[in-house]
Scaffold this motif. Sequence first.
Motif, PDB file in Angstrom:
ATOM      1  N   TRP A  89       1.092  -0.975  -0.072  1.00  0.00           N
ATOM      2  CA  TRP A  89       0.093   0.153   0.144  1.00  0.00           C
ATOM      3  C   TRP A  89       0.694   1.621  -0.073  1.00  0.00           C
ATOM      4  O   TRP A  89       1.667   1.079   0.880  1.00  0.00           O
ATOM      5  N   LYS A  90       0.450   2.043  -0.615  1.00  0.00           N
ATOM      6  CA  LYS A  90       0.590   3.381  -0.910  1.00  0.00           C
ATOM      7  C   LYS A  90      -0.446   4.305   0.000  1.00  0.00           C
ATOM      8  O   LYS A  90      -1.163   4.472   0.247  1.00  0.00           O
ATOM      9  N   MET A  91       0.695   5.086   1.382  1.00  0.00           N
ATOM     10  CA  MET A  91       0.100   6.167   1.963  1.00  0.00           C
ATOM     11  C   MET A  91       0.115   7.321   1.114  1.00  0.00           C
ATOM     12  O   MET A  91       1.404   7.281   1.033  1.00  0.00           O
ATOM     13  N   ILE A  92      -0.561   7.951   1.357  1.00  0.00           N
ATOM     14  CA  ILE A  92       0.139   9.732   0.811  1.00  0.00           C
ATOM     15  C   ILE A  92      -0.350  10.628   2.143  1.00  0.00           C
ATOM     16  O   ILE A  92      -0.815  10.337   2.589  1.00  0.00           O
ATOM     17  N   PHE A  93       0.316  11.467   2.460  1.00  0.00           N
ATOM     18  CA  PHE A  93       0.824  11.757   3.660  1.00  0.00           C
ATOM     19  C   PHE A  93       0.240  13.503   2.860  1.00  0.00           C
ATOM     20  O   PHE A  93      -0.746  14.153   3.886  1.00  0.00           O
ATOM     21  N   GLY A  94       0.371  13.585   2.295  1.00  0.00           N
ATOM     22  CA  GLY A  94       0.135  15.055   1.438  1.00  0.00           C
ATOM     23  C   GLY A  94      -0.042  15.477   0.568  1.00  0.00           C
ATOM     24  O   GLY A  94       0.377  14.941  -0.758  1.00  0.00           O
ATOM     25  N   VAL A  95      -1.556  15.935  -0.180  1.00  0.00           N
ATOM     26  CA  VAL A  95      -1.341  16.626  -1.641  1.00  0.00           C
ATOM     27  C   VAL A  95      -1.368  18.028  -1.392  1.00  0.00           C
ATOM     28  O   VAL A  95      -2.209  18.667  -1.442  1.00  0.00           O
ATOM     29  N   GLU A  96       0.156  18.648  -2.453  1.00  0.00           N
ATOM     30  CA  GLU A  96      -0.249  20.256  -1.987  1.00  0.00           C
ATOM     31  C   GLU A  96       0.084  20.711  -3.189  1.00  0.00           C
ATOM     32  O   GLU A  96       0.824  20.936  -4.140  1.00  0.00           O
ATOM     33  N   THR A  97       0.103  21.793  -3.045  1.00  0.00           N
ATOM     34  CA  THR A  97      -0.555  23.403  -4.261  1.00  0.00           C
ATOM     35  C   THR A  97       0.040  24.532  -4.034  1.00  0.00           C
ATOM     36  O   THR A  97      -0.815  24.524  -2.951  1.00  0.00           O
ATOM     37  N   HIS A  98       0.734  24.583  -4.183  1.00  0.00           N
ATOM     38  CA  HIS A  98       1.778  26.707  -3.860  1.00  0.00           C
ATOM     39  C   HIS A  98       0.585  27.190  -3.811  1.00  0.00           C
ATOM     40  O   HIS A  98      -0.073  26.717  -5.177  1.00  0.00           O
ATOM     41  N   PRO A  99      -0.349  27.855  -2.670  1.00  0.00           N
ATOM     42  CA  PRO A  99      -1.732  29.125  -2.342  1.00  0.00           C
ATOM     43  C   PRO A  99      -1.445  29.367  -4.329  1.00  0.00           C
ATOM     44  O   PRO A  99      -3.051  30.230  -4.857  1.00  0.00           O
ATOM     45  N   ASP A 100      -0.443  30.121  -5.202  1.00  0.00           N
ATOM     46  CA  ASP A 100      -0.206  31.137  -5.892  1.00  0.00           C
ATOM     47  C   ASP A 100      -1.111  30.343  -7.096  1.00  0.00           C
ATOM     48  O   ASP A 100      -0.947  30.421  -8.425  1.00  0.00           O
ATOM     49  N   PHE A 101      -0.878  28.704  -7.223  1.00  0.00           N
ATOM     50  CA  PHE A 101      -1.333  27.570  -8.041  1.00  0.00           C
ATOM     51  C   PHE A 101      -1.789  27.117  -7.979  1.00  0.00           C
ATOM     52  O   PHE A 101      -2.806  25.824  -9.214  1.00  0.00           O
ATOM     53  N   GLN A 102      -3.084  27.182  -7.049  1.00  0.00           N
ATOM     54  CA  GLN A 102      -3.994  26.250  -6.568  1.00  0.00           C
ATOM     55  C   GLN A 102      -4.956  26.560  -8.065  1.00  0.00           C
ATOM     56  O   GLN A 102      -5.158  27.061  -8.778  1.00  0.00           O
ATOM     57  N   HIS A 103      -6.126  25.684  -7.894  1.00  0.00           N
ATOM     58  CA  HIS A 103      -7.402  25.980  -8.860  1.00  0.00           C
ATOM     59  C   HIS A 103      -6.710  25.417 -10.233  1.00  0.00           C
ATOM     60  O   HIS A 103      -7.352  26.558 -11.095  1.00  0.00           O
ATOM     61  N   GLN A 104      -5.613  25.069 -11.052  1.00  0.00           N
ATOM     62  CA  GLN A 104      -4.866  25.306 -12.200  1.00  0.00           C
ATOM     63  C   GLN A 104      -4.699  23.441 -12.631  1.00  0.00           C
ATOM     64  O   GLN A 104      -4.071  23.716 -13.374  1.00  0.00           O
ATOM     65  N   GLY A 105      -5.226  23.154 -11.621  1.00  0.00           N
ATOM     66  CA  GLY A 105      -4.711  21.814 -11.626  1.00  0.00           C
ATOM     67  C   GLY A 105      -3.432  20.449 -11.750  1.00  0.00           C
ATOM     68  O   GLY A 105      -3.419  19.231 -12.069  1.00  0.00           O
ATOM     69  N   ILE A 106      -3.078  21.562 -10.960  1.00  0.00           N
ATOM     70  CA  ILE A 106      -1.930  20.782 -10.399  1.00  0.00           C
ATOM     71  C   ILE A 106      -1.584  19.992  -9.004  1.00  0.00           C
ATOM     72  O   ILE A 106      -1.173  18.406 -10.045  1.00  0.00           O
ATOM     73  N   ALA A 107      -2.344  19.755  -8.599  1.00  0.00           N
ATOM     74  CA  ALA A 107      -2.975  18.398  -7.465  1.00  0.00           C
ATOM     75  C   ALA A 107      -3.329  17.031  -8.068  1.00  0.00           C
ATOM     76  O   ALA A 107      -2.746  16.430  -8.403  1.00  0.00           O
ATOM     77  N   SER A 108      -4.696  17.455  -9.223  1.00  0.00           N
ATOM     78  CA  SER A 108      -4.712  16.474 -10.449  1.00  0.00           C
ATOM     79  C   SER A 108      -3.291  15.636 -11.536  1.00  0.00           C
ATOM     80  O   SER A 108      -3.825  15.142 -11.145  1.00  0.00           O
ATOM     81  N   LEU A 109      -2.613  16.511 -11.439  1.00  0.00           N
ATOM     82  CA  LEU A 109      -1.640  15.765 -12.014  1.00  0.00           C
ATOM     83  C   LEU A 109      -0.742  15.380 -11.531  1.00  0.00           C
ATOM     84  O   LEU A 109      -0.631  13.977 -11.631  1.00  0.00           O
ATOM     85  N   ALA A 110      -0.286  16.068 -10.308  1.00  0.00           N
ATOM     86  CA  ALA A 110       0.085  14.531  -8.839  1.00  0.00           C
ATOM     87  C   ALA A 110       0.262  13.744  -8.471  1.00  0.00           C
ATOM     88  O   ALA A 110       0.719  12.337  -8.638  1.00  0.00           O
ATOM     89  N   MET A 111      -1.405  13.566  -8.769  1.00  0.00           N
ATOM     90  CA  MET A 111      -2.148  12.398  -8.283  1.00  0.00           C
ATOM     91  C   MET A 111      -2.438  11.271  -8.917  1.00  0.00           C
ATOM     92  O   MET A 111      -2.388   9.975  -9.078  1.00  0.00           O
ATOM     93  N   ARG A 112      -2.184  11.693 -10.606  1.00  0.00           N
ATOM     94  CA  ARG A 112      -1.918  11.256 -11.833  1.00  0.00           C
ATOM     95  C   ARG A 112      -1.466  10.209 -11.317  1.00  0.00           C
ATOM     96  O   ARG A 112      -1.186   9.170 -11.639  1.00  0.00           O
ATOM     97  N   ALA A 113       0.204  11.540 -11.339  1.00  0.00           N
ATOM     98  CA  ALA A 113       1.034  10.233 -11.427  1.00  0.00           C
ATOM     99  C   ALA A 113       1.180   9.309 -10.375  1.00  0.00           C
ATOM    100  O   ALA A 113       2.086   8.659 -10.105  1.00  0.00           O
ATOM    101  N   CYS A 114       0.753   9.874  -9.443  1.00  0.00           N
ATOM    102  CA  CYS A 114       0.548   8.856  -8.244  1.00  0.00           C
ATOM    103  C   CYS A 114       0.632   7.854  -8.068  1.00  0.00           C
ATOM    104  O   CYS A 114       1.113   6.085  -7.920  1.00  0.00           O
ATOM    105  N   ILE A 115      -1.018   8.029  -8.638  1.00  0.00           N
ATOM    106  CA  ILE A 115      -1.724   6.860  -8.580  1.00  0.00           C
ATOM    107  C   ILE A 115      -0.825   5.558 -10.105  1.00  0.00           C
ATOM    108  O   ILE A 115      -0.087   4.915 -10.070  1.00  0.00           O
ATOM    109  N   GLU A 116      -0.360   6.281 -11.401  1.00  0.00           N
ATOM    110  CA  GLU A 116       0.098   5.719 -11.777  1.00  0.00           C
ATOM    111  C   GLU A 116       1.847   4.992 -10.953  1.00  0.00           C
ATOM    112  O   GLU A 116       1.964   4.241 -11.949  1.00  0.00           O
TER     113      GLU A 116
END
Length: 171
Positions: A95-122
């Motif tokens: 099992w992969k545990m995820i402690f944090g999914v973080e996006t710098h406040p200046d870059f939120q709501h631009q799909g950064i967290a989604s890109l990182a999540m997809r890469a982590c899942i892959e």
Amino acid sequence: MSNKISIRKAKIGDDKVLAELERSCFPEAEAADRDTFIKRLESYSEQFLVVEVLDEETKDSGKVIGLVNGPITKEENLTDEMYADTGFHDINGSWKMIFGVETHPDFQHQGIASLAMRACIEQAKEEGRKGLVLTCKKELIGFYERFGFQNEGISGSVHGGAVWYQMRLSF
């Protein structure tokens, strides 16, 4: 997202910038400090995916703007003890545990967290894991459900004094 970005594995020397990012994304009681990041990076830096700006035409070039991280373990549930004890990391775990999914406040709501999540899942799929487990606050349940995570209800975690929901994505 107008900037060109890259997702890479963390390096040992990333501890300072990752701790700063963490402080910008989580309340003080929930955020890991620099020493904690040093220990985690020494134990499982390959399980940190860092998002950074690559566009040399902007002032943000080279800036770390996102992160997803956490250990591999044989444990099936994320516990508060895992945050402090890197001994739970077992590269042969399921099992992969995820402690944090973080996006710098200046870059939120631009799909950064989604890109990182997809890469982590892959990454977890490529490594042959059974899946991923994380805890999140109620308002983020829908975000993780979009990736196929199932809400398992309120977690036993009391990390930072918050109410957490355990989410699981099984392959």
